[in-house]
Design an enzyme around this catalytic site. Structure first.
Site, PDB file in Angstrom:
ATOM      1  N   ARG A  56       0.791  -1.115   0.099  1.00  0.00           N
ATOM      2  CA  ARG A  56       0.042   0.001  -0.148  1.00  0.00           C
ATOM      3  C   ARG A  56       0.788   1.343   0.105  1.00  0.00           C
ATOM      4  O   ARG A  56       0.502   2.374  -0.501  1.00  0.00           O
ATOM      5  CB  ARG A  56      -0.938  -0.151   1.114  1.00  0.00           C
ATOM      6  CG  ARG A  56      -2.455   0.875   0.963  1.00  0.00           C
ATOM      7  CD  ARG A  56      -3.150   1.111   2.323  1.00  0.00           C
ATOM      8  NE  ARG A  56      -3.633  -0.001   2.737  1.00  0.00           N
ATOM      9  CZ  ARG A  56      -3.241  -0.312   4.102  1.00  0.00           C
ATOM     10  NH1 ARG A  56      -3.078   0.751   4.786  1.00  0.00           N
ATOM     11  NH2 ARG A  56      -3.930  -1.584   4.346  1.00  0.00           N
ATOM     12  N   TYR A 108     -12.091  23.736 -11.934  1.00  0.00           N
ATOM     13  CA  TYR A 108     -12.454  22.364 -12.343  1.00  0.00           C
ATOM     14  C   TYR A 108     -13.996  21.773 -11.765  1.00  0.00           C
ATOM     15  O   TYR A 108     -13.740  21.728 -10.407  1.00  0.00           O
ATOM     16  CB  TYR A 108     -11.217  21.449 -12.097  1.00  0.00           C
ATOM     17  CG  TYR A 108     -11.403  20.059 -12.574  1.00  0.00           C
ATOM     18  CD1 TYR A 108     -11.749  19.671 -13.897  1.00  0.00           C
ATOM     19  CD2 TYR A 108     -11.790  18.977 -11.494  1.00  0.00           C
ATOM     20  CE1 TYR A 108     -11.985  18.272 -13.759  1.00  0.00           C
ATOM     21  CE2 TYR A 108     -11.824  17.696 -11.664  1.00  0.00           C
ATOM     22  CZ  TYR A 108     -11.906  17.518 -12.813  1.00  0.00           C
ATOM     23  OH  TYR A 108     -12.197  15.997 -13.033  1.00  0.00           O
ATOM     24  N   ASP A 182      -3.372  23.764  -7.755  1.00  0.00           N
ATOM     25  CA  ASP A 182      -3.865  22.412  -8.646  1.00  0.00           C
ATOM     26  C   ASP A 182      -3.088  22.752  -9.844  1.00  0.00           C
ATOM     27  O   ASP A 182      -3.383  23.829 -10.668  1.00  0.00           O
ATOM     28  CB  ASP A 182      -5.170  22.306  -8.867  1.00  0.00           C
ATOM     29  CG  ASP A 182      -5.373  21.275  -9.635  1.00  0.00           C
ATOM     30  OD1 ASP A 182      -4.675  20.756 -10.689  1.00  0.00           O
ATOM     31  OD2 ASP A 182      -6.747  20.696  -9.584  1.00  0.00           O
ATOM     32  N   LYS A 207      -3.656  13.516 -16.777  1.00  0.00           N
ATOM     33  CA  LYS A 207      -3.623  14.458 -17.683  1.00  0.00           C
ATOM     34  C   LYS A 207      -2.456  14.763 -18.359  1.00  0.00           C
ATOM     35  O   LYS A 207      -1.678  13.638 -18.772  1.00  0.00           O
ATOM     36  CB  LYS A 207      -4.231  16.058 -17.208  1.00  0.00           C
ATOM     37  CG  LYS A 207      -5.596  15.861 -16.382  1.00  0.00           C
ATOM     38  CD  LYS A 207      -6.794  15.301 -16.936  1.00  0.00           C
ATOM     39  CE  LYS A 207      -8.129  14.844 -16.522  1.00  0.00           C
ATOM     40  NZ  LYS A 207      -8.230  16.294 -15.554  1.00  0.00           N
TER      41      LYS A 207
HETATM   42  C1  LIG Z   1      -9.053  16.211 -14.178  1.00  0.00           C
HETATM   43  C2  LIG Z   1      -8.650  17.091 -13.212  1.00  0.00           C
HETATM   44  C3  LIG Z   1      -8.680  16.791 -11.871  1.00  0.00           C
HETATM   45  C4  LIG Z   1      -9.220  15.293 -11.287  1.00  0.00           C
HETATM   46  O1  LIG Z   1      -8.368  14.306 -11.930  1.00  0.00           O
HETATM   47  P1  LIG Z   1      -8.680  12.863 -11.939  1.00  0.00           P
HETATM   48  O2  LIG Z   1      -7.328  11.958 -12.231  1.00  0.00           O
HETATM   49  O3  LIG Z   1      -9.731  12.818 -12.880  1.00  0.00           O
HETATM   50  O4  LIG Z   1      -9.432  12.319 -10.539  1.00  0.00           O
HETATM   51  C5  LIG Z   1      -8.360  17.557 -11.005  1.00  0.00           C
HETATM   52  N1  LIG Z   1      -7.872  19.056 -11.219  1.00  0.00           N
HETATM   53  C6  LIG Z   1      -7.922  19.225 -12.453  1.00  0.00           C
HETATM   54  C7  LIG Z   1      -7.642  20.606 -13.027  1.00  0.00           C
HETATM   55  C8  LIG Z   1      -8.338  18.410 -13.727  1.00  0.00           C
HETATM   56  O5  LIG Z   1      -8.399  18.848 -14.663  1.00  0.00           O
END
Ligand SMILES: *Cc1c(COP(=O)(O)O)cnc(C)c1O
Length: 384
Positions: A56, A108, A182, A207
């Protein structure tokens, strides 16, 4: 390894080297995928390898990816998660009830809606600020005895507001709050929030970091290993939202070309943004690399080498005409998500509830690494 201390490597080299891996038993220059969920002890009951007890936390495949992400962000440590949302949730799980957090009022949607639901149940109070104006963070703090966390996403998804990270850090720290950024959309290739005062950076590694639309993963990077970080790692350990070894390995593999992909996609995006502005069927282009964008000055200050691969534009028309544009595209795929090698388009108004205020004539383009001529041919025929 000693080369790191002699001269700081550029990010392109750092990702290409993927943490300097050479397998000492085989000489292999790419890492194996370690799938074992548990690790043996010797006959004196000592772990055969002190670093490894149970899968884990202890997995060489994801620890290697964590080191690369930490170095890219110039942080001290990183933790990998099963998704971006799992990483983000972990930060909120470590806040106590009665906490106060300050979030952008446009961001987001997944984070906006999850935090709203979770904070309500967990007795955490949220105040919202205008992400186009970092000064408004101070207003959002007014009236709270203390603020625990300030959240920045820049440029915001899908409205492309730009928030001044250094200013947000100053305001947060004056109130003893932590600043979390973020950094999914700009990527560490173009923005390194920890060098501008942020305490934590989060990523949806799903992403651009992975970049091939074939892995769900998330990461948190910390500027320093402190009490807060210990809490976050304990939370991940306890709740166990970790990726599988194969996902971590794919992510590491994807990141090896991160700087090339990010640069090419950002060049394509800049070119598309510039050309879209010339079309009469377009009412407005939202991209911080354009001088006409209200956040251009701040973007130039905190984005280095490119403005990312996400852009939105407003079609001169209603929802029906806007959806028709998406429907006419052949190369560009209608799908959610961003940061992959292929270009995607999305009508966010169709997927977000009306209260978020995303205009019905907005299309969000997540630009990939295809040739600009092919992308432009496709967009041009759909928009003329
Ligand atoms: C896609 C995204 C998330 C969430 O991520 P996941 O991998 O889909 O859980 C959070 N913040 C931003 C800016 C995103 O584009």
């Amino acid at each position: 390894m000693s080369s790191y201390t002699l001269k700081k490597l550029s990010q392109a080299t750092l990702v290409a080297k993927a943490d300097d891996y050479i397998d000492t038993t085989t000489g292999g220059i790419t890492p194996p995928i370690i799938t074992s969920t548990t690790y043996a002890r010797d006959n004196r009951y000592h772990p055969i390898n002190d670093a490894n007890l149970y899968g884990r936390d202890d997995n060489p495949s994801f620890i290697q990816a964590e080191r690369v992400i930490a170095e890219l962000e110039q942080g001290e440590e990183a933790l990998l998660f099963a998704s971006g949302m799992a990483a983000i949730a972990c930060i909120f799980y470590t806040l106590g009830s009665g906490s106060h957090v300050v979030l952008p009022d446009s961001m987001y949607w997944g984070v906006f809606s999850w935090t709203r639901n979770y904070c309500d149940r967990a007795d955490i109070r949220i105040s919202y600020y205008d992400p186009a104006n970092a000064e408004s963070i101070a207003d959002a703090m007014q009236g709270a005895a203390r603020t625990d966390l300030v959240w920045v996403e820049t440029p915001t998804n899908p409205m492309m507001h730009v928030t001044d990270i250094a200013l947000a850090a100053d305001i947060a720290h004056q109130a003893d709050a932590m600043l979390v950024v973020d950094n999914t959309t700009p990527t560490p290739i173009f923005t390194q929030p920890l060098t501008m005062g942020a305490d934590l950076v989060v990523h949806s590694a799903t992403k651009t970091l992975n970049g091939h639309s074939d892995v769900l993963a998330g990461a948190i990077v910390t500027k320093e290993v402190d009490e807060r970080w210990e809490k976050i790692s304990a939370e991940r350990h306890g709740a166990g939202a970790v990726p599988g070894a194969f996902e971590a390995w794919l992510l590491l593999r994807g990141m090896r070309t991160l700087s090339l992909r990010a640069e090419r996609a950002a060049q394509n995006t800049m070119e598309i943004a510039t050309r879209l502005q010339t079309l009469p069927s377009i009412a407005q282009v939202l991209y911080p690399g354009l001088e006409s964008h209200p956040g251009y000055g701040v973007a130039c200050k905190q984005m280095n080498g490119g403005f990312g691969s996400l852009l939105s534009f407003l079609v001169d028309g209603d929802a029906k005409q806007t959806l028709a544009v998406a429907g006419k595209l052949n190369l560009v795929i209608s799908a959610t998500s961003l940061g992959g090698v292929e270009t995607l388009i999305e009508h966010r108004h169709s997927v977000e509830p009306p209260e978020t205020g995303v205009p019905e004539n907005l299309l969000r383009l997540a630009v990939g690494i295809e040739h600009i001529d092919d992308l432009w041919d496709d967009l041009h025929q759909a928009l003329t």
